[in-house]
Design a protein around this motif. Structure first.
Motif, PDB file in Angstrom:
ATOM      1  N   TRP A   1       0.834  -1.197   0.000  1.00  0.00           N
ATOM      2  CA  TRP A   1       0.000   0.000   0.000  1.00  0.00           C
ATOM      3  C   TRP A   1       0.872   1.251   0.000  1.00  0.00           C
ATOM      4  O   TRP A   1       0.510   2.274  -0.554  1.00  0.00           O
ATOM      5  N   GLY A   2       2.030   1.171   0.633  1.00  0.00           N
ATOM      6  CA  GLY A   2       2.975   2.286   0.705  1.00  0.00           C
ATOM      7  C   GLY A   2       4.328   1.763   1.131  1.00  0.00           C
ATOM      8  O   GLY A   2       4.442   0.639   1.618  1.00  0.00           O
TER       9      GLY A   2
ATOM     10  N   ILE B   1      10.311  -1.904  -5.972  1.00  0.00           N
ATOM     11  CA  ILE B   1       9.122  -1.863  -5.112  1.00  0.00           C
ATOM     12  C   ILE B   1       8.162  -0.803  -5.635  1.00  0.00           C
ATOM     13  O   ILE B   1       8.564   0.300  -5.990  1.00  0.00           O
ATOM     14  N   ALA B   2       6.880  -1.161  -5.674  1.00  0.00           N
ATOM     15  CA  ALA B   2       5.851  -0.225  -6.135  1.00  0.00           C
ATOM     16  C   ALA B   2       4.554  -0.493  -5.384  1.00  0.00           C
ATOM     17  O   ALA B   2       4.277  -1.631  -4.977  1.00  0.00           O
TER      18      ALA B   2
ATOM     19  N   VAL C   1      10.930  -0.246   4.214  1.00  0.00           N
ATOM     20  CA  VAL C   1       9.844  -0.480   5.165  1.00  0.00           C
ATOM     21  C   VAL C   1       8.569  -0.350   4.347  1.00  0.00           C
ATOM     22  O   VAL C   1       8.364   0.666   3.671  1.00  0.00           O
ATOM     23  N   VAL C   2       7.756  -1.397   4.370  1.00  0.00           N
ATOM     24  CA  VAL C   2       6.537  -1.399   3.566  1.00  0.00           C
ATOM     25  C   VAL C   2       5.299  -1.448   4.455  1.00  0.00           C
ATOM     26  O   VAL C   2       5.345  -1.964   5.572  1.00  0.00           O
ATOM     27  N   LEU C   3       4.224  -0.891   3.948  1.00  0.00           N
ATOM     28  CA  LEU C   3       2.910  -1.004   4.573  1.00  0.00           C
ATOM     29  C   LEU C   3       2.099  -1.907   3.655  1.00  0.00           C
ATOM     30  O   LEU C   3       1.863  -1.573   2.487  1.00  0.00           O
ATOM     31  N   VAL C   4       1.747  -3.087   4.171  1.00  0.00           N
ATOM     32  CA  VAL C   4       1.035  -4.093   3.382  1.00  0.00           C
ATOM     33  C   VAL C   4      -0.419  -4.138   3.820  1.00  0.00           C
ATOM     34  O   VAL C   4      -0.710  -4.267   5.014  1.00  0.00           O
TER      35      VAL C   4
ATOM     36  N   ASN D   1       9.075  -5.513   6.252  1.00  0.00           N
ATOM     37  CA  ASN D   1      10.099  -5.338   5.220  1.00  0.00           C
ATOM     38  C   ASN D   1       9.758  -6.258   4.063  1.00  0.00           C
ATOM     39  O   ASN D   1       9.157  -7.307   4.255  1.00  0.00           O
ATOM     40  N   LEU D   2      10.173  -5.860   2.876  1.00  0.00           N
ATOM     41  CA  LEU D   2       9.997  -6.661   1.676  1.00  0.00           C
ATOM     42  C   LEU D   2      11.347  -7.276   1.336  1.00  0.00           C
ATOM     43  O   LEU D   2      12.351  -6.558   1.256  1.00  0.00           O
TER      44      LEU D   2
END
Length: 138
Positions: free
Chosen positions: A69-70, A113-114, A90-93, A104-105
């Motif tokens: 998501w971000g 990353i997108a 750092v990702v927001l899933v 984390n991804l």
């Protein structure tokens, strides 16, 4: 508590509210709190439902699938033990079940990353007590 030799990054502190979550993660299972009164699924695992405030909480197996998501790319050593990994993401899933989680991804270059990228959970056994849930592209 076991010796954390080899793992130097900060670890979560297990509480009464999230003990079942971390126990499932150790078994490489992803569970989320689910309200037995209204059916709402949420994260993080607070003791009461954020939708109806009921304390009648159960746990549901999560698919482990979601969508980025971000995200942000960390380039400064805000936490010294993360410095060797700079730059890291750092990702927001957004999970299929609805809640959003930070993580984390792994298994992807930061430049690839997108938002909208489909991902699935991956488990990292950080110590004998703590297994972290990270994500990788599907």
């Amino acid at each position: 508590m076991s010796d954390h030799v080899g793992y130097t990054k900060p670890l979560p502190t297990v509480t009464h509210e999230d003990r079942e979550f971390w126990a499932a993660a150790r078994e490489h299972r992803f569970v989320l709190p689910k309200c037995q009164a209204c059916g709402h699924v949420w994260f993080p695992p607070y003791a009461s439902c954020p939708a109806c405030l009921s304390f009648d909480r159960g746990w549901t197996e999560a698919s482990g699938r979601g969508t980025v998501w971000g995200f942000t790319i960390m380039r400064q050593p805000y936490i010294p033990t993360f410095e060797p990994e700079l730059p890291y993401n750092v990702v927001l899933v957004e999970l299929e079940e609805g809640p959003m989680v930070y993580s984390n991804l792994v298994g992807i270059d930061n430049d690839a990353i997108a938002c909208g990228l489909p991902v699935e959970a991956e488990f990292e056994d950080a110590t004998d007590e703590i297994t972290l849930i990270k994500f990788r592209p599907v």
